[in-house]
Design a protein around this motif. Sequence first.
Motif, mmCIF file in Angstrom:
data_model
loop_
_atom_site.group_PDB
_atom_site.id
_atom_site.type_symbol
_atom_site.label_atom_id
_atom_site.label_comp_id
_atom_site.label_asym_id
_atom_site.label_seq_id
_atom_site.Cartn_x
_atom_site.Cartn_y
_atom_site.Cartn_z
ATOM 1 N N GLU A 3 -10.656 26.638 -3.806
ATOM 2 C CA GLU A 3 -11.750 25.758 -3.430
ATOM 3 C C GLU A 3 -11.626 25.441 -1.947
ATOM 4 N N ALA A 4 -12.706 25.609 -1.219
ATOM 5 C CA ALA A 4 -12.682 25.295 0.209
ATOM 6 C C ALA A 4 -13.052 23.830 0.391
ATOM 7 N N VAL A 5 -12.126 22.971 0.072
ATOM 8 C CA VAL A 5 -12.347 21.535 0.247
ATOM 9 C C VAL A 5 -11.151 20.937 0.950
ATOM 10 N N ALA A 6 -11.422 19.899 1.703
ATOM 11 C CA ALA A 6 -10.349 19.218 2.427
ATOM 12 C C ALA A 6 -9.556 18.335 1.470
ATOM 13 N N PRO A 7 -8.276 18.119 1.777
ATOM 14 C CA PRO A 7 -7.487 17.204 0.954
ATOM 15 C C PRO A 7 -7.953 15.756 1.130
ATOM 16 N N PHE A 8 -7.712 14.954 0.112
ATOM 17 C CA PHE A 8 -7.857 13.505 0.240
ATOM 18 C C PHE A 8 -6.597 12.968 0.899
ATOM 19 N N LEU A 9 -6.766 11.952 1.740
ATOM 20 C CA LEU A 9 -5.659 11.406 2.527
ATOM 21 C C LEU A 9 -5.675 9.889 2.454
ATOM 22 N N ARG A 10 -4.469 9.298 2.308
ATOM 23 C CA ARG A 10 -4.279 7.853 2.416
ATOM 24 C C ARG A 10 -3.127 7.621 3.373
ATOM 25 N N LEU A 11 -3.188 6.538 4.143
ATOM 26 C CA LEU A 11 -2.126 6.210 5.093
ATOM 27 C C LEU A 11 -1.490 4.855 4.811
ATOM 28 N N ASP A 12 -2.016 4.131 3.844
ATOM 29 C CA ASP A 12 -1.433 2.861 3.408
ATOM 30 C C ASP A 12 -1.275 2.944 1.899
ATOM 31 N N ALA A 13 -0.167 2.405 1.387
ATOM 32 C CA ALA A 13 0.189 2.577 -0.024
ATOM 33 C C ALA A 13 -0.975 2.237 -0.953
ATOM 34 N N ASN A 14 -1.649 1.130 -0.684
ATOM 35 C CA ASN A 14 -2.783 0.744 -1.527
ATOM 36 C C ASN A 14 -4.083 0.782 -0.730
ATOM 37 N N GLY A 15 -4.090 1.629 0.284
ATOM 38 C CA GLY A 15 -5.226 1.642 1.208
ATOM 39 C C GLY A 15 -6.340 2.574 0.772
ATOM 40 N N ALA A 16 -7.331 2.680 1.622
ATOM 41 C CA ALA A 16 -8.483 3.527 1.367
ATOM 42 C C ALA A 16 -8.073 4.994 1.406
ATOM 43 N N GLU A 17 -8.854 5.797 0.710
ATOM 44 C CA GLU A 17 -8.641 7.239 0.700
ATOM 45 C C GLU A 17 -9.856 7.877 1.354
ATOM 46 N N ALA A 18 -9.618 8.923 2.144
ATOM 47 C CA ALA A 18 -10.727 9.578 2.830
ATOM 48 C C ALA A 18 -10.561 11.082 2.732
ATOM 49 N N GLN A 19 -11.665 11.778 2.985
ATOM 50 C CA GLN A 19 -11.665 13.228 2.953
ATOM 51 C C GLN A 19 -12.561 13.716 4.081
ATOM 52 N N GLY A 20 -12.088 14.713 4.840
ATOM 53 C CA GLY A 20 -12.909 15.324 5.865
ATOM 54 C C GLY A 20 -12.551 14.896 7.275
ATOM 55 N N ARG A 21 -13.295 15.464 8.222
ATOM 56 C CA ARG A 21 -12.924 15.305 9.628
ATOM 57 C C ARG A 21 -13.153 13.895 10.151
ATOM 58 N N ASN A 22 -14.097 13.151 9.567
ATOM 59 C CA ASN A 22 -14.301 11.764 10.011
ATOM 60 C C ASN A 22 -13.086 10.927 9.673
ATOM 61 N N GLY A 23 -12.479 11.230 8.544
ATOM 62 C CA GLY A 23 -11.181 10.683 8.209
ATOM 63 C C GLY A 23 -11.158 9.181 8.060
ATOM 64 N N LEU A 24 -9.990 8.627 8.354
ATOM 65 C CA LEU A 24 -9.812 7.197 8.196
ATOM 66 C C LEU A 24 -8.848 6.685 9.237
ATOM 67 N N VAL A 25 -8.900 5.357 9.433
ATOM 68 C CA VAL A 25 -7.987 4.682 10.346
ATOM 69 C C VAL A 25 -7.113 3.755 9.516
ATOM 70 N N ALA A 26 -5.799 3.878 9.692
ATOM 71 C CA ALA A 26 -4.841 3.092 8.918
ATOM 72 C C ALA A 26 -4.772 1.666 9.441
ATOM 73 N N GLN A 27 -4.103 0.812 8.665
ATOM 74 C CA GLN A 27 -3.759 -0.519 9.153
ATOM 75 C C GLN A 27 -2.888 -0.352 10.398
ATOM 76 N N PRO A 28 -3.080 -1.200 11.435
ATOM 77 C CA PRO A 28 -2.285 -1.048 12.656
ATOM 78 C C PRO A 28 -0.805 -1.309 12.396
ATOM 79 N N ARG A 29 0.030 -0.670 13.178
ATOM 80 C CA ARG A 29 1.477 -0.824 13.087
ATOM 81 C C ARG A 29 1.987 -1.419 14.395
ATOM 82 N N THR A 30 3.150 -2.083 14.318
ATOM 83 C CA THR A 30 3.808 -2.624 15.508
ATOM 84 C C THR A 30 5.268 -2.216 15.456
#
Length: 126
Positions: A3-30
Motif C-alpha cells: 500500500e502506498a500510504v504514509a505511516p501514522f506518527l505520534r510524538l507524545d505518548a498520549n498525543g495526536a496522531e498524524a499522517q502525511g507531509r503536513n504532519g504534526l507538531v509535538a508538545q515543546p521540550r526544554t
Amino acid sequence: GREAVAPFLRLDANGAEAQGRNGLVAQPRTVAVGQPLTLTAWVRHAEPGTWLEWTKHQGPGEVTFSETELLVGEPEGSGTVNARFSEPGEYRLLVQAMNDPGSRSPTGGFEFLCCWTNGYVNVIVH
C-alpha cells in the motif's frame, strides 16, 4: 502489493496522531545545553518496516543525535533517540517516518518515495 500510504506518527505518548507531509507538531521540550533530550516517535503502518530519520530543521547551534536513522521493525512500534544541543536558543527538529521495508537506509531516498509523514519538535535550550 504494498500500500502506498504514509505511516501514522505520534510524538507524545498520549498525543495526536498524524499522517502525511503536513504532519504534526509535538508538545515543546526544554533542555539544558549539552544534556541529552530523549525523543520518542511512535509509528503505525499496515506493513512492518518504518524508517525514522531525525534532522535539525532550525536553530542556532549544532544538534547531535545518538542515531539519525532507525528502523521500527513492527507494524506498530516506537523508536527513541537522544539529541544534544551545542548552544542555547530555540530549535525545531524534524522527524520523517517512511515505510520502506525493502530498504536498508532511507538516506537520500525521500525524494523518490511518495509517502512519508513529517513530525516537528520545538525545543528551548537554556
